[in-house]
Design an enzyme around this catalytic site. Structure first.
Site, PDB file in Angstrom:
ATOM      1  N   GLY A 123      29.957 -37.582 -11.560  1.00 16.47           N
ATOM      2  CA  GLY A 123      31.421 -37.518 -11.603  1.00 16.47           C
ATOM      3  C   GLY A 123      32.016 -37.022 -10.303  1.00 16.47           C
ATOM      4  O   GLY A 123      33.076 -37.503  -9.881  1.00 16.47           O
ATOM      5  N   VAL A 124      31.349 -36.080  -9.653  1.00 11.99           N
ATOM      6  CA  VAL A 124      31.911 -35.539  -8.412  1.00 11.99           C
ATOM      7  C   VAL A 124      31.990 -36.631  -7.348  1.00 11.99           C
ATOM      8  O   VAL A 124      33.047 -36.874  -6.766  1.00 11.99           O
ATOM      9  CB  VAL A 124      31.066 -34.336  -7.908  1.00 11.99           C
ATOM     10  CG1 VAL A 124      31.410 -33.983  -6.472  1.00 11.99           C
ATOM     11  CG2 VAL A 124      31.286 -33.131  -8.826  1.00 11.99           C
ATOM     12  N   ASP A 127      34.546 -39.343  -8.155  1.00 17.25           N
ATOM     13  CA  ASP A 127      35.933 -38.891  -7.963  1.00 17.25           C
ATOM     14  C   ASP A 127      36.301 -38.848  -6.473  1.00 17.25           C
ATOM     15  O   ASP A 127      37.403 -39.243  -6.073  1.00 17.25           O
ATOM     16  CB  ASP A 127      36.126 -37.499  -8.567  1.00 17.25           C
ATOM     17  CG  ASP A 127      36.411 -37.543 -10.070  1.00 17.25           C
ATOM     18  OD1 ASP A 127      36.368 -38.639 -10.648  1.00 17.25           O
ATOM     19  OD2 ASP A 127      36.672 -36.470 -10.659  1.00 17.25           O
ATOM     20  N   LYS A 160      41.179 -42.114 -12.875  1.00 14.84           N
ATOM     21  CA  LYS A 160      41.490 -40.897 -12.122  1.00 14.84           C
ATOM     22  C   LYS A 160      40.449 -40.606 -11.042  1.00 14.84           C
ATOM     23  O   LYS A 160      39.253 -40.684 -11.278  1.00 14.84           O
ATOM     24  CB  LYS A 160      41.566 -39.706 -13.071  1.00 14.84           C
ATOM     25  CG  LYS A 160      42.750 -39.883 -13.967  1.00 14.84           C
ATOM     26  CD  LYS A 160      43.302 -38.748 -14.720  1.00 14.84           C
ATOM     27  CE  LYS A 160      42.652 -37.592 -15.239  1.00 14.84           C
ATOM     28  NZ  LYS A 160      43.638 -36.826 -16.058  1.00 14.84           N
ATOM     29  N   LEU A 188      19.575 -41.496 -16.357  1.00 12.83           N
ATOM     30  CA  LEU A 188      19.568 -40.190 -17.033  1.00 12.83           C
ATOM     31  C   LEU A 188      18.157 -39.617 -17.168  1.00 12.83           C
ATOM     32  O   LEU A 188      17.997 -38.439 -17.457  1.00 12.83           O
ATOM     33  CB  LEU A 188      20.227 -40.304 -18.416  1.00 12.83           C
ATOM     34  CG  LEU A 188      21.689 -40.771 -18.419  1.00 12.83           C
ATOM     35  CD1 LEU A 188      22.246 -40.775 -19.840  1.00 12.83           C
ATOM     36  CD2 LEU A 188      22.544 -39.878 -17.523  1.00 12.83           C
ATOM     37  N   THR A 190      16.187 -38.769 -14.982  1.00 10.26           N
ATOM     38  CA  THR A 190      15.903 -37.714 -13.994  1.00 10.26           C
ATOM     39  C   THR A 190      16.957 -36.596 -14.006  1.00 10.26           C
ATOM     40  O   THR A 190      16.876 -35.665 -13.197  1.00 10.26           O
ATOM     41  CB  THR A 190      15.836 -38.317 -12.572  1.00 10.26           C
ATOM     42  OG1 THR A 190      17.047 -39.042 -12.314  1.00 10.26           O
ATOM     43  CG2 THR A 190      14.647 -39.256 -12.428  1.00 10.26           C
ATOM     44  N   GLU A 202      31.550 -33.590 -23.213  1.00  8.37           N
ATOM     45  CA  GLU A 202      32.677 -34.538 -23.163  1.00  8.37           C
ATOM     46  C   GLU A 202      32.605 -35.528 -24.341  1.00  8.37           C
ATOM     47  O   GLU A 202      33.638 -35.980 -24.844  1.00  8.37           O
ATOM     48  CB  GLU A 202      32.698 -35.297 -21.829  1.00  8.37           C
ATOM     49  CG  GLU A 202      33.007 -34.438 -20.590  1.00  8.37           C
ATOM     50  CD  GLU A 202      34.502 -34.167 -20.356  1.00  8.37           C
ATOM     51  OE1 GLU A 202      35.298 -34.281 -21.303  1.00  8.37           O
ATOM     52  OE2 GLU A 202      34.849 -33.815 -19.205  1.00  8.37           O
TER      53      GLU A 202
END
Ligand SMILES: NC(=O)c1ccc[n+]([C@@H]2O[C@H](COP(=O)([O-])OP(=O)(O)OC[C@H]3O[C@@H](n4cnc5c(N)ncnc54)[C@H](O)[C@@H]3O)[C@@H](O)[C@H]2O)c1
Ligand SMILES: O=C(CO)[C@@H](O)[C@H](O)[C@H](O)[C@H](O)COP(=O)(O)O
Ligand SMILES: [Co+2]
Length: 400
Positions: A123-124, A127, A160, A188, A190, A202
Site C-alpha cells: 500500500g505504501v 500510494d 486514492k 502473499l 512471502t 481491513e
C-alpha cells in the site's frame, strides 16, 4: 443553470465552463502473473519507436524476494525496463520518496501517455507512485501490482493516492486510479504473518459494517488464512482464501465505485479510520496501519455497545475475532487527550462534522455526529478493561 457540457456565456462578463471526464479502470485477478506465458503486463500501454519501454517501481523487499523472476519476465517479453527499487514502509511514505520516483521518470524519459508506470509493492509504494503518476505531467498512466494483503484488498482497488506530511497521515494526496490492477495472491507467500493480520484488519472492517457472511468466514477460517497466507495449501484453506478475497474485493469496489471522488463524506469504509490516523502516526513505527485501524474498531465497537447498537454477545464476538486474527484490541495511545485531538482532526477532514461510522450489530452501519468527550473516555476505559482481561492480542500462539 443548464446541465449540459459546453461553454455557457451570460453576455455580462461571466463564462461557465462545464466538462466531464469519464473514468474507468479494471481490477483483474491473475494468479502467477509473472509466469512467462502471461501477457497482462505486456499488453497494457503501447510501443514507442524503439520498442516497448517501461519504468517498473518495485518495493525493496519484493525485489529481494521476487526480483529475479520479475526481471526474467520482462526480459522474456523484450521490454526495455528501468527497475527502480524503493525502500517502502510507513516511515518513508513521504514527499522525499515521491520526489525520488519522479526523478527516475525524468531519467528514463518516460513518454506522456503510452508508457504506463508499473508499481509492484504494498500500500505504501502504490500510494506514493500513484501520487507521482497523478502529478507527473499532470497525469501519467500507471498500473498496480499489489504484493501485500492490504494492497490486494484495499489500497490496490480505489482511486486514492497519498503521502504522509507534517506528521499527518495521507495529508497530501490525489484521486487517481490506476488503469489496471492485477491481483496475484502468490505474492502473499512471502509476507510475514504480522502483515497478513494487518491486511485481515481491513477485511474485518468491511465485514463489520457491510457483510456479516464475510465476518463468519473470518471467524471460522482466520487461523487457517494466517497459517497458509492465502496460498490454499489445504482444500479448506483454498476455499476460504478464494471466498474471502473475492468477498473483500467485491465489497470494497461496491462501496468505492459510487463515491470514487468522495463527494459524499459519510463513508462506511472510513470505519476504523476516525481515531487511527492520529494513533498510527504517533505510534509510528510501532503500529502498522491495519493494527491502528483495529484499535479504533475495538474502541468504536465498545462505544456502539454502550449506545445499544450491538449486544454484549456481539461485542464479545467481534473482540474475540480481532484477538484470533492476532490484532490488537487496545493501545496506550487510546487516551482522552489523544482521542479528542484525533477526533478534532477527523472532523476537519470530514468538513466540520464527525460523520462517525458505528457498527449496528455485525454487518451494518450508522453514522453519528454527537460523540462527546465523556462518552469517548468511558468507552476507552471499558475497552482497556476488556482487552486486558479477556481479549489480549494473541501473537504466534501466545498472548502479548
Ligand atoms: N490508497 C488507499 O485506498 C489505501 C487503502 C488502504 C491502505 N492504504 C495505505 O496502505 C499502507 C499500508 O499498506 P501495506 O500494509 O501494504 O504496507 P507496506 O507497503 O509498508 O508493506 C508492508 C511491508 O511488507 C513488505 N512487502 C511488500 N510486499 C511483500 C511481499 N510480497 N513479501 C514480503 N514483504 C513484502 C514491504 O517492504 C513493507 O516492509 C498505509 O500507508 C495505508 O495508508 C491505502
Ligand atoms: O486506509 C485507507 C486509505 O488510506 C482505507 O482503508 C480507508 O477505506 C479510507 O480510505 C480511510 O478512511 C482513509 O481515508 P482518508 O483519511 O485518507 O481520507
Ligand atoms: Co485503511
Amino acid at each position: 443553470m443548464t446541465e449540459t457540457t459546453g461553454l455557457h456565456v451570460d453576455g455580462a462578463g461571466s463564462w461557465l465552463v462545464r466538462a466531464r471526464k469519464e473514468v474507468s479502470y479494471e481490477v483483474r485477478v491473475r494468479d502467477n502473473l509473472f509466469r512467462p506465458d502471461r501477457s497482462d503486463l505486456v499488453e497494457i500501454g503501447s510501443d514507442s519507436p524503439g520498442g516497448r519501454r517501461r519504468v517498473v517501481v518495485i518495493d525493496g523487499n519484493v525485489d529481494l524476494l521476487h526480483g529475479e523472476r520479475i526481471r526474467a519476465y520482462f526480459d522474456h517479453h523484450a521490454v526495455d525496463c528501468a527497475m527502480v527499487v524503493v525502500k517502502a514502509d510507513e516511515t518513508v511514505k513521504d514527499l522525499a520518496t515521491a520526489a525520488r520516483v519522479a526523478e527516475e521518470l525524468d531519467r528514463f524519459g518516460i513518454a506522456r501517455r503510452r508508457e504506463p508506470v508499473i508499481v509492484i509493492g504494498g500500500g505504501v509504494l502504490m500510494d506514493v507512485v500513484g501520487l507521482i503518476a497523478s502529478l507527473y505531467r499532470r497525469g501519467t498512466p500507471f498500473v498496480r501490482v499489489p504484493t501485500t494483503l492490504i494492497g490486494l484488498v484495499d489500497a490496490g482497488l480505489g482511486a486514492k493516492t497519498g503521502v504522509n506530511f507534517n506528521g499527518h497521515k495521507n495529508r497530501l494526496g490525489s484521486y487517481a486510479p490506476a488503469e489496471l490492477t492485477l491481483l496475484d495472491r502468490s505474492f502473499l507467500s512471502t509476507v510475514d504473518r504480522r502483515h497478513i493480520s494487518n491486511g485481515l484488519a481491513e477485511i474485518l472492517k468491511l465485514a463489520l459494517i457491510k457483510d456479516r457472511a464475510l465476518f463468519e468466514l473470518l471467524a471460522e477460517h482466520g487461523q487457517v488464512l494466517l497459517r497458509e497466507k492465502f496460498q490454499g495449501r489445504t482444500p479448506i484453506g483454498d476455499t476460504a482464501a478464494v471466498a474471502v478475497l473475492h468477498a473483500a474485493t467485491q465489497g470494497m469496489l461496491e462501496e468505492l465505485q459510487p463515491n470514487l471522488w468522495e463527494s459524499e463524506l459519510e463513508r462506511c469504509l472510513d470505519y476504523g479510520h476516525t481515531f487511527s490516523p492520529t494513533i498510527e502516526m504517533r505510534a509510528l513505527p510501532a503500529l502498522l496501519h491495519g493494527e491502528a485501524v483495529c484499535v479504533d474498531m475495538a474502541l468504536t465497537t465498545v462505544l456502539a455497545y454502550r449506545r445499544g447498537l450491538l449486544s454484549e454477545d456481539e461485542r464479545d464476538r467481534v473482540l474475540t475475532v480481532m484477538a484470533a486474527l492476532e490484532l490488537p484490541t487496545w493501545h496506550p495511545l487510546v487516551a482522552p487527550d489523544v482521542l479528542l485531538q484525533a477526533l478534532a482532526d477527523t472532523v476537519r477532514h470530514r468538513d466540520g462534522q464527525q460523520r462517525l461510522p458505528l457498527p449496528v450489530g455485525i454487518g451494518d452501519v450508522t453514522f453519528v455526529n454527537d460523540v462527546s468527550a465523556q462518552e469517548l473516555e468511558a468507552a476507552a476505559v471499558l475497552q482497556r478493561e476488556l482487552s486486558e482481561t479477556r481479549f489480549r492480542r494473541i501473537a504466534a500462539g501466545k498472548c502479548v
